[in-house]
Scaffold this motif. Structure first.
Motif, PDB file in Angstrom:
ATOM      1  N   ARG A 377      38.883  71.103  -5.407  1.00  0.00           N
ATOM      2  CA  ARG A 377      39.749  72.275  -5.273  1.00  0.00           C
ATOM      3  C   ARG A 377      39.091  73.515  -5.891  1.00  0.00           C
ATOM      4  NH1 ARG A 377      43.645  68.322  -6.747  1.00  0.00           N
ATOM      5  NH2 ARG A 377      43.625  69.069  -8.913  1.00  0.00           N
ATOM      6  N   LEU A 378      38.517  73.334  -7.078  1.00  0.00           N
ATOM      7  CA  LEU A 378      37.908  74.466  -7.774  1.00  0.00           C
ATOM      8  C   LEU A 378      36.677  74.977  -7.035  1.00  0.00           C
ATOM      9  CD1 LEU A 378      38.201  76.145 -10.388  1.00  0.00           C
ATOM     10  CD2 LEU A 378      36.626  74.546 -11.490  1.00  0.00           C
ATOM     11  N   TRP A 379      35.868  74.050  -6.503  1.00  0.00           N
ATOM     12  CA  TRP A 379      34.655  74.457  -5.801  1.00  0.00           C
ATOM     13  C   TRP A 379      34.989  75.197  -4.502  1.00  0.00           C
ATOM     14  CZ3 TRP A 379      29.947  75.338  -7.125  1.00  0.00           C
ATOM     15  CH2 TRP A 379      28.933  75.445  -6.172  1.00  0.00           C
ATOM     16  N   CYS A 380      35.978  74.721  -3.778  1.00  0.00           N
ATOM     17  CA  CYS A 380      36.388  75.418  -2.558  1.00  0.00           C
ATOM     18  C   CYS A 380      36.851  76.839  -2.877  1.00  0.00           C
ATOM     19  CB  CYS A 380      37.510  74.645  -1.857  1.00  0.00           C
ATOM     20  SG  CYS A 380      36.951  73.132  -1.041  1.00  0.00           S
ATOM     21  N   ALA A 381      37.607  76.987  -3.942  1.00  0.00           N
ATOM     22  CA  ALA A 381      38.050  78.328  -4.344  1.00  0.00           C
ATOM     23  C   ALA A 381      36.864  79.185  -4.765  1.00  0.00           C
ATOM     24  CB  ALA A 381      39.068  78.220  -5.483  1.00  0.00           C
ATOM     25  N   HIS A 382      35.897  78.590  -5.460  1.00  0.00           N
ATOM     26  CA  HIS A 382      34.700  79.311  -5.913  1.00  0.00           C
ATOM     27  C   HIS A 382      33.889  79.813  -4.718  1.00  0.00           C
ATOM     28  CE1 HIS A 382      30.947  80.117  -8.068  1.00  0.00           C
ATOM     29  NE2 HIS A 382      30.343  79.268  -7.263  1.00  0.00           N
ATOM     30  N   VAL A 383      33.629  78.938  -3.739  1.00  0.00           N
ATOM     31  CA  VAL A 383      32.844  79.326  -2.574  1.00  0.00           C
ATOM     32  C   VAL A 383      33.574  80.385  -1.763  1.00  0.00           C
ATOM     33  CG1 VAL A 383      31.879  78.500  -0.390  1.00  0.00           C
ATOM     34  CG2 VAL A 383      31.589  77.150  -2.478  1.00  0.00           C
ATOM     35  N   THR A 384      34.888  80.206  -1.587  1.00  0.00           N
ATOM     36  CA  THR A 384      35.677  81.196  -0.839  1.00  0.00           C
ATOM     37  C   THR A 384      35.615  82.559  -1.507  1.00  0.00           C
ATOM     38  OG1 THR A 384      37.180  79.467  -0.056  1.00  0.00           O
ATOM     39  CG2 THR A 384      37.983  81.731   0.040  1.00  0.00           C
ATOM     40  N   ARG A 385      35.724  82.578  -2.817  1.00  0.00           N
ATOM     41  CA  ARG A 385      35.674  83.846  -3.548  1.00  0.00           C
ATOM     42  C   ARG A 385      34.304  84.498  -3.408  1.00  0.00           C
ATOM     43  NH1 ARG A 385      37.167  81.866  -7.810  1.00  0.00           N
ATOM     44  NH2 ARG A 385      35.198  81.620  -8.934  1.00  0.00           N
ATOM     45  N   ARG A 386      33.233  83.703  -3.477  1.00  0.00           N
ATOM     46  CA  ARG A 386      31.889  84.253  -3.330  1.00  0.00           C
ATOM     47  C   ARG A 386      31.683  84.836  -1.933  1.00  0.00           C
ATOM     48  NH1 ARG A 386      29.024  85.140  -8.039  1.00  0.00           N
ATOM     49  NH2 ARG A 386      29.171  83.345  -9.418  1.00  0.00           N
ATOM     50  N   LEU A 387      32.153  84.131  -0.932  1.00  0.00           N
ATOM     51  CA  LEU A 387      32.034  84.632   0.431  1.00  0.00           C
ATOM     52  C   LEU A 387      32.810  85.933   0.605  1.00  0.00           C
ATOM     53  CD1 LEU A 387      32.370  81.290   2.410  1.00  0.00           C
ATOM     54  CD2 LEU A 387      30.371  82.788   2.422  1.00  0.00           C
TER      55      LEU A 387
END
Length: 427
Positions: A377-387
């Motif tokens: 969950r945290l990694w998906c949020a991290h990647v989405t935020r970076r994109l």
């Protein structure tokens, strides 16, 4: 490893000063000791981190603030010791923690069990400028290095070493957050070297310029181990980096336990010459021209992939430290070459491939599934935020809606692990 081998009356305290929610090495240490029946306390910022979900964490304690003075770090650890009410094995999980603990040995002696390390050795080996001199003393190959004293010297060093070259800050744990400075970068012009040198005061430590060793197949290797009171090495071995994050120049996303007598001999020579005691994580790169293995980094703490080297007796470096400091015998387990270690968020496909010699995942564990779920969950949020941060917020007049330009692939996204675990350029 049978629980009875460890003295479960003695708790362990893991210290991590760097605030990184994706540090899987800390979770590995929690699980390794917790599974052996040891009470595990963690002094780290676990806000929103998968680490806090592990069932093997007895208690989370607030860490010292970023940039804390040694006295503040000592006060934090002594408060934790007072709550535990008995001496504990203290294991720093990052370079900043290892250096601080070495400085505070006398203040912590009554509350913590620590390896008997000579002088300020952890600080010396972690300092990349001092490491070059230590390698020369031990006759261990190290990339040719210059430490300029002026911007003009930086320019001249770039000409002498040749371009591209590698620029490193000698004490990367001192880099201020938000500065945009990286611990290691590849420099492609003399003016880039000059500009970096001019930021020395901001960086808080000296700038090093190193000869560039090109990456290539089977060139990146590492050694993990625990040097006991007599200097004998336990709980580790030699490993080969199969995949890195960022690609070709970063931390180990996929590693394999591979016997390499040359790397092992260099590690033993270094430990013997320096008199080092405790956990160590060494990074090597083989020169494609000469075949020599050059030491790039000496980390005086567990490497994030240390669980790769759990042997047939279950021994790894953190268990070795606990056994040694509680005066318990260290079992001679059978090595398991061919075993692999995969960090799922950096190499998801590798986590699905067959692993006939055995594999350990950084996040998922059948007996401790909550951190793996939280990481996804945290990694998906991290990647989405970076994109989202990289998308243009507005375009020029007449631009077509939805024309986003280049969208970064996962290998171009900035890693969340950028402090002591960031290895770029010469790695």
């Amino acid at each position: 490893m049978p629980v009875s081998l460890l003295d479960t009356r003695v708790p362990a305290v893991l210290l991590r000063i760097d605030r990184n929610p994706f540090h899987h090495g800390t979770l590995g240490a929690v699980r390794s000791l917790g599974r052996a029946g040891v009470e595990v306390h963690v002094v780290a910022d676990a806000t929103g981190s998968p680490l806090g979900r592990s069932r093997f964490v007895r208690q989370l304690h607030p860490p010292p603030p970023p940039g804390a003075a040694p006295a503040d770090i000592a006060a934090t650890l002594l408060r934790v010791a007072a709550r535990i009410e008995r001496p504990a094995v203290l294991i720093p999980m990052d370079d900043a923690g290892a250096v601080a603990v070495a400085r505070l040995r006398e203040e912590l002696a009554s509350a913590c069990l620590l390896p008997q390390q000579p002088g300020a050795l952890p600080e010396q080996v972690a300092d990349k400028a001092e490491l070059a001199a230590l390698c020369a003393t031990a006759d261990v190959p190290h990339p040719e290095t210059a430490v300029p004293d002026s911007a003009e010297q930086a320019v001249r060093a770039a000409g002498r070493l040749g371009l591209p070259l590698v620029a490193k800050w000698s004490r990367p744990w001192l880099l201020p957050a938000g500065s945009g400075l990286r611990s290691t970068v590849v420099v492609r012009s003399a003016q880039d070297a000059r500009r970096l040198y001019l930021r020395t005061e901001e960086a808080g430590s000296r700038l090093l310029l190193q000869a560039f060793l090109p990456p290539g197949p089977n060139r990146d290797w590492f050694f993990h181990g625990y040097a006991d009171r007599r200097g004998a090495l336990h709980g580790g071995g030699t490993g080969r980096k199969l995949c890195a994050w960022p690609r070709g120049a970063g931390l180990t996303a996929v590693g394999e336990w591979t016997e390499n007598p040359q790397v092992g001999t260099l590690a033993e020579r270094l430990v013997d010459t320096l008199g080092y005691r405790g956990v160590l994580d060494l990074d090597f790169r083989r020169c494609g021209r000469t075949g020599a293995y050059h030491l790039l980094d000496f980390n005086p703490r567990p490497g994030a992939q240390f669980r790769l080297f759990a042997d047939a007796a279950g021994l790894d470096v953190v268990r070795a430290q606990h056994l040694d400091l509680t005066h318990r015998p260290l079992p001679a387990g059978k090595p398991l070459p061919g075993r692999t270690f995969v960090v799922e968020n950096y190499a998801p496909l590798a986590a699905l491939r067959p692993a006939p010699q055995g594999r350990e995942l950084a996040w998922y564990a059948g007996d401790d599934p909550a951190p793996g779920r939280a990481m996804r969950r945290l990694w998906c949020a991290h990647v989405t935020r970076r994109l989202r941060d990289r998308l243009p917020r507005s375009g020029p007049p007449g631009a077509r809606p939805g024309l986003l330009g280049r969208v970064p692939t996962p290998s171009t996204l900035p890693s969340a692990e950028q402090t002591d675990d960031e290895k770029a350029g010469s790695r």
